[in-house]
Design an enzyme around this catalytic site. Sequence first.
Site, mmCIF file in Angstrom:
data_model
loop_
_atom_site.group_PDB
_atom_site.id
_atom_site.type_symbol
_atom_site.label_atom_id
_atom_site.label_comp_id
_atom_site.label_asym_id
_atom_site.label_seq_id
_atom_site.Cartn_x
_atom_site.Cartn_y
_atom_site.Cartn_z
ATOM 1 N N GLY A 1 0.779 -1.102 -0.114
ATOM 2 C CA GLY A 1 0.019 -0.044 0.093
ATOM 3 C C GLY A 1 0.923 1.306 -0.048
ATOM 4 C CB SER B 1 0.722 -5.095 -3.556
ATOM 5 O OG SER B 1 -0.017 -3.774 -3.984
ATOM 6 C CG ASP C 1 -14.043 -23.366 -17.501
ATOM 7 O OD1 ASP C 1 -13.059 -23.457 -17.462
ATOM 8 O OD2 ASP C 1 -14.932 -23.497 -16.637
ATOM 9 C CG ASP D 1 -8.523 -24.461 -19.439
ATOM 10 O OD1 ASP D 1 -9.315 -25.114 -19.599
ATOM 11 O OD2 ASP D 1 -8.364 -23.873 -18.438
ATOM 12 C CG LEU E 1 -10.549 -29.727 -17.211
ATOM 13 C CD1 LEU E 1 -10.882 -30.996 -17.614
ATOM 14 C CD2 LEU E 1 -9.542 -29.809 -16.032
ATOM 15 C CG ASP F 1 -10.809 -26.399 -14.765
ATOM 16 O OD1 ASP F 1 -11.130 -25.302 -15.448
ATOM 17 O OD2 ASP F 1 -9.742 -26.693 -14.476
ATOM 18 C CB ILE G 1 -9.353 -22.762 -13.769
ATOM 19 C CG1 ILE G 1 -9.574 -22.774 -12.138
ATOM 20 C CG2 ILE G 1 -7.962 -22.140 -14.192
ATOM 21 C CD1 ILE G 1 -8.579 -23.685 -11.578
ATOM 22 C CB SER H 1 -2.615 6.813 -3.982
ATOM 23 O OG SER H 1 -2.801 6.176 -2.940
ATOM 24 C CG ASP I 1 -4.036 -7.480 -9.315
ATOM 25 O OD1 ASP I 1 -4.882 -6.455 -8.704
ATOM 26 O OD2 ASP I 1 -2.848 -7.653 -8.949
ATOM 27 C CG HIS J 1 -3.944 -6.537 -5.213
ATOM 28 N ND1 HIS J 1 -3.010 -6.499 -6.394
ATOM 29 C CD2 HIS J 1 -3.357 -5.694 -4.443
ATOM 30 C CE1 HIS J 1 -2.020 -5.691 -5.766
ATOM 31 N NE2 HIS J 1 -2.324 -5.183 -4.625
#
Length: 583
Positions: free
Chosen positions: A123, A215, A295, A298, A300, A302, A304, A394, A469, A506
């Site tokens: 941070g 980070s 999905d 790849d 599969l 799943d 992911i 920031s 992220d 993140h």
Amino acid sequence: MNTLPVRVRIAMPLLLALPTGLTSPVTAAPARSFDANGCAALAAASLSGAPVSGLAITAASWRAAGTQVEGRGGKSAPLPAHCEVTGHYGGHAGTVGGPYRTAFRMRLPQDWNGRFFFQGGGGSNGVVGDATGFNGPGNRTGLERGYAVFTQDSGHDNAVNKVADHGGELVFGHDPQARADYGHASLKPGYDLGMHIANKAYARAPQSKVFWGCSKGGQEGMAFAQRYPAAFDGIVAAAPGFSLPRAAVAQAWDVQQFASILRAAGQTPTVEGLKTAITADQFKLVGDAVKQTCDADDGLVDGIIGAIGQCTAARVLPALRAKQCSGGDQTGCLQTAQIDALARVMGGARDSKGRALYAAFPWDTGIAEPGWRVWKVGAENGPPSLNVILGGGSLAAVFTSPPTALPTDPARLLAWQLAFDFDRDAGHIYRVVAPYRTSAWADVGMRSTDLSAFRAHGGKLIVPHGMSDPVFSAYDTIDWWKAVDRRNRGSASRFVRVIPVPGMNHCGGGAATDRFDSLSALEEWMLHGKAPDAITATAGPATPWPGRTRPLCPYPAMAMASAKGAVGCSYPSNRQTSRRGSR
């Protein structure tokens, strides 16, 4: 991060292959006994020949085996017997918010492995970390592995350097030296001090040195590799904020896009209103559309998306349009303004001529997760948008020149972001305005592709980054790696590897296999010459599939399923398979 860590023992035949500076086994016994008596004497000993000015040791305390401390992940595991040293050094009056100085903490284990571990911050920093050598959830800390661990606050103290109408804890951005210290200038003196104290404690210098951070800590790792390349033999720079000023511009962009949803509904944008711009149920619709579209890429289905970079807006947006509200039915669907805003957010910040100000974001499954939503719009019945309360402050105080004095009131920060002009104001991250002698980008941006000195030193760099992220785009990191690879004529993987983590938010979280041991992977590469061709990762208890394992692959390799369903790392068909960088 559940792969069992290894305690590296180096056989004599491997000594000739060690990186620069490693000339003897790092597991050798310390040169002299280090115990409670040695700890008590360390305070006075450290003052002699100190490499920093104004060094003050505030305490040198022996901690018995089994001691636990509070850190970023809660209470630590029981720690080995060690000496905890705290103090501060340097200092200047400052133009506003001062005086400033750098505080530090170091833990030196009784049973030392001969190595040094610099623990990165996070941070806006301003706090001294626990110095346990955290390196990911579920992993043994650096201290447990025998490292001497050092950390510091990057030159400002959130409890002391705080001015309400100048960003509160972000007031350091109004002081040229404090901003430079935050960006990079405090790092090398801290490294020098940590090495000095270790030498005083053990009567010899550490024989290998590693850095681990995520980070802002990842940004610090990049700063070492680029600005102080001889410091470390190995660095893990996870989710690196090496484009922090540009990412802060993108956060203002995101806020404006989500605010447009409220305006389309006839509402005045407010911090609370942003939470409802897209509801949690609607974000689930978005995540479902992304999975339905990509999905299987790849091999599969799943949950992911392992085919990195192949889930594009051109494919996802039609799936979102298919979920668009029509007629009188306004439930279980997405409004046109919501789809349009998401498309602009994912496409990345741009000026009025369409020129990119920051990278696009990946369409990935983690969009539906709380860890993505809390940054972009805030959590219903929870925190406001972190893009507003962290990003807005920031950008105003730290990443633009001259800085803008704002209170910490979220409503004021939102108003400032909504008035941010991407043609007029975005370039302020590159401006040099007195009393500053450098721009915020020069102070904090650590995106150089010239790692020649780090490579010549023999350094190894691992860069894990979650594809979901919401703060720093994984595509920015991948684009950086491509440029590094071009600069090194296709051989960058010999010393730097980017590890995309599908679904991870993140620094962790999300529907992902986000638990993996990057430190052990670095040790194997740095000390044994075994590059991380894959890192085994495990899904945590909060995921839909606790305990699931998947390989994390160094880009451009991807985790793909074979015809029999086994998942392994393979390279796209358009890439050479010679694997020149395997060592």
